[in-house]
Design a protein around this motif. Structure first.
Motif, PDB file in Angstrom:
ATOM      1  N   GLY A   1      -8.875   0.526   6.821  1.00 16.43           N
ATOM      2  CA  GLY A   1      -7.961  -0.740   6.535  1.00 16.43           C
ATOM      3  C   GLY A   1      -6.475  -0.688   6.174  1.00 16.43           C
ATOM      4  N   PRO A   2      -6.239   0.378   5.151  1.00 14.84           N
ATOM      5  CA  PRO A   2      -5.054   0.522   4.849  1.00 14.84           C
ATOM      6  C   PRO A   2      -3.819   1.038   5.997  1.00 14.84           C
ATOM      7  CG  PRO A   2      -6.427   1.376   3.169  1.00 14.84           C
ATOM      8  CD  PRO A   2      -7.367   0.808   4.295  1.00 14.84           C
ATOM      9  N   ALA A   3      -4.512   1.868   6.924  1.00 14.70           N
ATOM     10  CA  ALA A   3      -3.798   2.140   7.800  1.00 14.70           C
ATOM     11  C   ALA A   3      -3.231   1.211   8.853  1.00 14.70           C
ATOM     12  CB  ALA A   3      -4.340   3.732   8.537  1.00 14.70           C
ATOM     13  N   LEU A   4      -4.477   0.435   9.198  1.00 15.03           N
ATOM     14  CA  LEU A   4      -4.211  -0.734   9.989  1.00 15.03           C
ATOM     15  C   LEU A   4      -3.342  -1.783   9.473  1.00 15.03           C
ATOM     16  CD1 LEU A   4      -7.740  -1.068  11.320  1.00 15.03           C
ATOM     17  CD2 LEU A   4      -6.019   0.311  12.302  1.00 15.03           C
ATOM     18  N   GLU A   5      -3.423  -1.853   8.477  1.00 13.65           N
ATOM     19  CA  GLU A   5      -2.462  -2.869   7.784  1.00 13.65           C
ATOM     20  C   GLU A   5      -1.093  -2.375   7.484  1.00 13.65           C
ATOM     21  OE1 GLU A   5      -3.456  -4.809   4.115  1.00 13.65           O
ATOM     22  OE2 GLU A   5      -5.843  -5.024   4.773  1.00 13.65           O
TER      23      GLU A   5
ATOM     24  N   ASP B   1       7.775  10.250  22.473  1.00 13.96           N
ATOM     25  CA  ASP B   1       8.414   9.411  22.995  1.00 13.96           C
ATOM     26  C   ASP B   1       8.111   7.747  23.423  1.00 13.96           C
ATOM     27  OD1 ASP B   1      10.867  11.222  22.836  1.00 13.96           O
ATOM     28  OD2 ASP B   1      10.384  12.062  24.750  1.00 13.96           O
ATOM     29  N   ARG B   2       6.682   8.056  23.989  1.00  7.99           N
ATOM     30  CA  ARG B   2       6.038   6.483  24.230  1.00  7.99           C
ATOM     31  C   ARG B   2       5.455   5.967  23.250  1.00  7.99           C
ATOM     32  NH1 ARG B   2       4.231   6.672  29.500  1.00  7.99           N
ATOM     33  NH2 ARG B   2       4.602   8.608  30.752  1.00  7.99           N
ATOM     34  N   LEU B   3       5.908   4.653  23.421  1.00  6.18           N
ATOM     35  CA  LEU B   3       5.469   3.547  22.347  1.00  6.18           C
ATOM     36  C   LEU B   3       3.865   3.350  22.720  1.00  6.18           C
ATOM     37  CD1 LEU B   3       8.145   0.878  22.675  1.00  6.18           C
ATOM     38  CD2 LEU B   3       8.084   3.277  21.577  1.00  6.18           C
ATOM     39  N   PRO B   4       3.127   3.732  21.316  1.00  7.84           N
ATOM     40  CA  PRO B   4       1.773   3.772  21.290  1.00  7.84           C
ATOM     41  C   PRO B   4       1.313   2.299  21.011  1.00  7.84           C
ATOM     42  CG  PRO B   4       2.423   5.126  19.549  1.00  7.84           C
ATOM     43  CD  PRO B   4       3.593   4.375  20.094  1.00  7.84           C
ATOM     44  N   TRP B   5       0.259   1.804  21.903  1.00  4.31           N
ATOM     45  CA  TRP B   5      -0.358   0.504  21.764  1.00  4.31           C
ATOM     46  C   TRP B   5      -1.881   0.968  21.204  1.00  4.31           C
ATOM     47  CZ3 TRP B   5       0.333  -4.878  23.320  1.00  4.31           C
ATOM     48  CH2 TRP B   5       1.602  -5.006  23.702  1.00  4.31           C
ATOM     49  N   LEU B   6      -1.987   0.641  19.815  1.00  5.47           N
ATOM     50  CA  LEU B   6      -3.649   1.027  19.312  1.00  5.47           C
ATOM     51  C   LEU B   6      -4.254  -0.480  19.595  1.00  5.47           C
ATOM     52  CD1 LEU B   6      -5.450   2.781  18.085  1.00  5.47           C
ATOM     53  CD2 LEU B   6      -4.415   1.956  15.756  1.00  5.47           C
ATOM     54  N   VAL B   7      -5.522  -0.123  20.416  1.00  2.00           N
ATOM     55  CA  VAL B   7      -6.311  -1.200  20.486  1.00  2.00           C
ATOM     56  C   VAL B   7      -7.416  -1.016  19.951  1.00  2.00           C
ATOM     57  CG1 VAL B   7      -7.184  -2.724  22.505  1.00  2.00           C
ATOM     58  CG2 VAL B   7      -5.014  -1.700  22.919  1.00  2.00           C
TER      59      VAL B   7
ATOM     60  N   ARG C   1      -8.752   5.686  10.727  1.00  2.00           N
ATOM     61  CA  ARG C   1      -7.729   5.901   9.895  1.00  2.00           C
ATOM     62  C   ARG C   1      -6.724   7.138  10.247  1.00  2.00           C
ATOM     63  NH1 ARG C   1      -7.289   5.281   4.233  1.00  2.00           N
ATOM     64  NH2 ARG C   1      -5.504   6.398   3.441  1.00  2.00           N
ATOM     65  N   GLY C   2      -7.412   8.344  10.853  1.00  2.00           N
ATOM     66  CA  GLY C   2      -6.827   9.194  11.115  1.00  2.00           C
ATOM     67  C   GLY C   2      -5.919   9.067  12.288  1.00  2.00           C
ATOM     68  N   VAL C   3      -6.425   8.487  13.357  1.00  2.00           N
ATOM     69  CA  VAL C   3      -5.602   8.009  14.523  1.00  2.00           C
ATOM     70  C   VAL C   3      -4.433   7.130  14.220  1.00  2.00           C
ATOM     71  CG1 VAL C   3      -5.778   6.763  16.616  1.00  2.00           C
ATOM     72  CG2 VAL C   3      -7.591   8.525  16.348  1.00  2.00           C
ATOM     73  N   ALA C   4      -4.773   5.978  13.470  1.00  2.00           N
ATOM     74  CA  ALA C   4      -3.622   4.891  13.158  1.00  2.00           C
ATOM     75  C   ALA C   4      -2.698   5.621  12.468  1.00  2.00           C
ATOM     76  CB  ALA C   4      -4.373   3.847  12.423  1.00  2.00           C
ATOM     77  N   GLU C   5      -2.933   6.598  11.438  1.00  2.00           N
ATOM     78  CA  GLU C   5      -1.903   7.398  10.763  1.00  2.00           C
ATOM     79  C   GLU C   5      -0.980   8.178  11.660  1.00  2.00           C
ATOM     80  OE1 GLU C   5      -2.560   8.803   6.785  1.00  2.00           O
ATOM     81  OE2 GLU C   5      -3.449   6.681   5.969  1.00  2.00           O
ATOM     82  N   THR C   6      -1.918   8.984  12.283  1.00  2.00           N
ATOM     83  CA  THR C   6      -1.296  10.028  13.235  1.00  2.00           C
ATOM     84  C   THR C   6      -0.258   9.405  14.312  1.00  2.00           C
ATOM     85  OG1 THR C   6      -3.035  11.614  13.411  1.00  2.00           O
ATOM     86  CG2 THR C   6      -1.653  11.593  15.104  1.00  2.00           C
ATOM     87  N   LEU C   7      -0.471   8.074  14.727  1.00  2.00           N
ATOM     88  CA  LEU C   7       0.317   7.586  15.659  1.00  2.00           C
ATOM     89  C   LEU C   7       1.471   6.810  14.917  1.00  2.00           C
ATOM     90  CD1 LEU C   7      -2.342   5.356  17.677  1.00  2.00           C
ATOM     91  CD2 LEU C   7      -1.127   7.532  18.357  1.00  2.00           C
ATOM     92  N   TYR C   8       1.421   6.374  13.955  1.00  2.00           N
ATOM     93  CA  TYR C   8       2.337   5.898  12.762  1.00  2.00           C
ATOM     94  C   TYR C   8       3.378   7.042  12.566  1.00  2.00           C
ATOM     95  CZ  TYR C   8       5.056   3.308   9.305  1.00  2.00           C
ATOM     96  OH  TYR C   8       5.996   2.653   8.635  1.00  2.00           O
ATOM     97  N   ARG C   9       3.154   8.001  12.145  1.00  2.00           N
ATOM     98  CA  ARG C   9       3.773   8.964  11.549  1.00  2.00           C
ATOM     99  C   ARG C   9       4.473   9.716  12.851  1.00  2.00           C
ATOM    100  NH1 ARG C   9      -0.441  12.075   7.862  1.00  2.00           N
ATOM    101  NH2 ARG C   9      -0.609  10.622   6.055  1.00  2.00           N
ATOM    102  N   ALA C  10       3.964   9.847  14.000  1.00  2.00           N
ATOM    103  CA  ALA C  10       4.602  10.466  15.164  1.00  2.00           C
ATOM    104  C   ALA C  10       5.551   9.473  15.716  1.00  2.00           C
ATOM    105  CB  ALA C  10       3.360  10.610  16.349  1.00  2.00           C
ATOM    106  N   ARG C  11       5.568   8.228  15.474  1.00  2.00           N
ATOM    107  CA  ARG C  11       6.958   7.405  15.844  1.00  2.00           C
ATOM    108  C   ARG C  11       7.772   7.330  14.603  1.00  2.00           C
ATOM    109  NH1 ARG C  11       8.929   6.712  20.133  1.00  2.00           N
ATOM    110  NH2 ARG C  11       9.877   5.017  19.236  1.00  2.00           N
ATOM    111  N   VAL C  12       7.493   7.527  13.518  1.00  2.00           N
ATOM    112  CA  VAL C  12       8.383   7.591  12.374  1.00  2.00           C
ATOM    113  C   VAL C  12       9.536   8.864  12.592  1.00  2.00           C
ATOM    114  CG1 VAL C  12       8.620   7.689   9.972  1.00  2.00           C
ATOM    115  CG2 VAL C  12       7.171   5.892  10.811  1.00  2.00           C
TER     116      VAL C  12
END
Length: 350
Positions: A239-243, A220-226, A204-215
């Motif tokens: 779940g909510p962060a991934l969705e 600069d780099r485009l994250p690919w979360l696998v 959850r923390g990683v997903a939200e961190t990546l999303y906020r960083a790009r917003v």
């Protein structure tokens, strides 16, 4: 090379990843199979155990590591991707993050209650809810609970549950910053050995961190979360962060790849929002039905009819070109860490 999975005919050329080759009707190898790595994508990789799902993720990670401008981040709940860091190829670099941490404020109050198993309508759950709403560190949350004008039994229950979360060792003020995981190398976030709750907190923390960083344009780099074993995270507080990334990630440029043995346990949005599906062999009726419900109209056969038989073979469903293909995943350039142990390989000595 004129055809790339995930890239429409009117889209400009850009970086691609070599996944393998197309598979002819007689099983022979056809043209190379490439995946677009230039624009953002949502992809789903499925398959029963032993048919190549995690192997395919490794191939994808290798491809992403060789593309300028992207940041591959891999959530590893099984501890099988550390071999990426042992590559003899200087073009494939990986960092293993085996002590990941997130900022406690990453979780909203409802998620805190769900994480530790407290009903938010209960006395203890209400105390934790307010503490998470008003405080940003575990210490401050604990102080807020202990100073509350509430029955001591509720205070003890809330602090005990919060202390349990603290014992996981995954919460830290500031946590893992986006700049720490958005480099050119593959960042493998090893959550193997953790229970579902702390694994979900990290994801959850990683997903939200990546999303906020790009917003906020802070990376600069485009994250690919696998994410491997994605059903574990869709079912939890991650779940909510991934969705959010699935439904809103395209605009800020965050790609998401979910891999699972159990597509029937992935929410419908996880399948319907995926513009690329790579399916290894599935035999479970609920899993086949889950994919079938999202089968696009341009497929002229059912998912089951197109299902591959051999390990490493895939059926590729590509929304960008509205096409379906049979393929075979290439050999990895790094060692595969996901093979099952065999008794015949053991010495038998105690």
């Amino acid at each position: 090379m004129t055809f790339v999975i995930g890239r429409g005919a009117d889209e400009a050329d850009g970086p691609v990843g070599h996944l393998g080759h197309y598979r002819a009707l007689d099983g022979s190898a056809g043209a190379p199979l490439y995946l677009d790595l230039d624009g953002p994508h949502a992809a789903l990789v499925v398959g029963k155990r032993g048919y190549g799902k995690s192997y395919t993720l490794g191939v994808l990670a290798e491809a992403l590591a060789q593309v300028p401008g992207v940041a591959p981040i891999l959530i590893d709940p099984m501890g099988v991707f550390d071999t990426l860091a042992a590559s003899p190829d200087d073009d494939i670099l990986a960092t293993i993050l085996d002590r990941p941490a997130i900022d406690p404020s990453t979780l909203d109050p409802r998620s805190w209650c769900a994480l530790v198993g407290l009903d938010p309508e209960s006395g203890a759950g209400g105390l934790l809810w307010r503490a998470a709403q008003e405080r940003a560190t575990l210490e401050a949350m604990r102080d807020r609970i202990e100073s509350a004008d509430a029955p001591r039994s509720d205070v003890r229950a809330a602090t005990n549950h919060l202390d349990l979360a603290a014992s996981w060792g995954v919460f830290e003020s500031g946590g893992t910053a986006a700049k720490d995981i958005c480099g050119p190398e593959v960042t493998v976030i090893d959550v193997s050995g953790m229970d579902d709750a702390p694994m979900n907190a990290i994801c959850r923390g990683v997903a939200e961190t990546l999303y906020r960083a790009r917003v906020t344009d802070s990376v600069d780099r485009l994250p690919w979360l696998v994410v491997d074993e994605a059903h574990t995270f869709f079912d939890g507080v991650a779940g909510p962060a991934l969705e959010t990334i699935l439904t809103r990630g395209r605009a800020p440029g965050v790609s998401f790849v979910a891999a699972t043995q159990r597509p029937s346990s992935v929410p419908a949005v996880g399948i319907s929002q995926s513009d690329i599906v790579l399916s290894h062999r599935l035999t479970s009726r609920p899993d086949l039905e889950a994919l079938e419900r999202a089968r696009p109209t341009y497929m002229n056969a059912t998912i089951e009819e197109r299902m591959p038989d051999a390990p490493g073979d895939v059926v590729v469903i590509d929304d960008a070109t509205e096409t379906t293909h049979a393929g075979r995943i290439r050999e990895r350039e790094t060692a595969h860490g996901g093979a099952s142990p065999r008794a015949s390989d053991a010495s038998g000595d105690r």
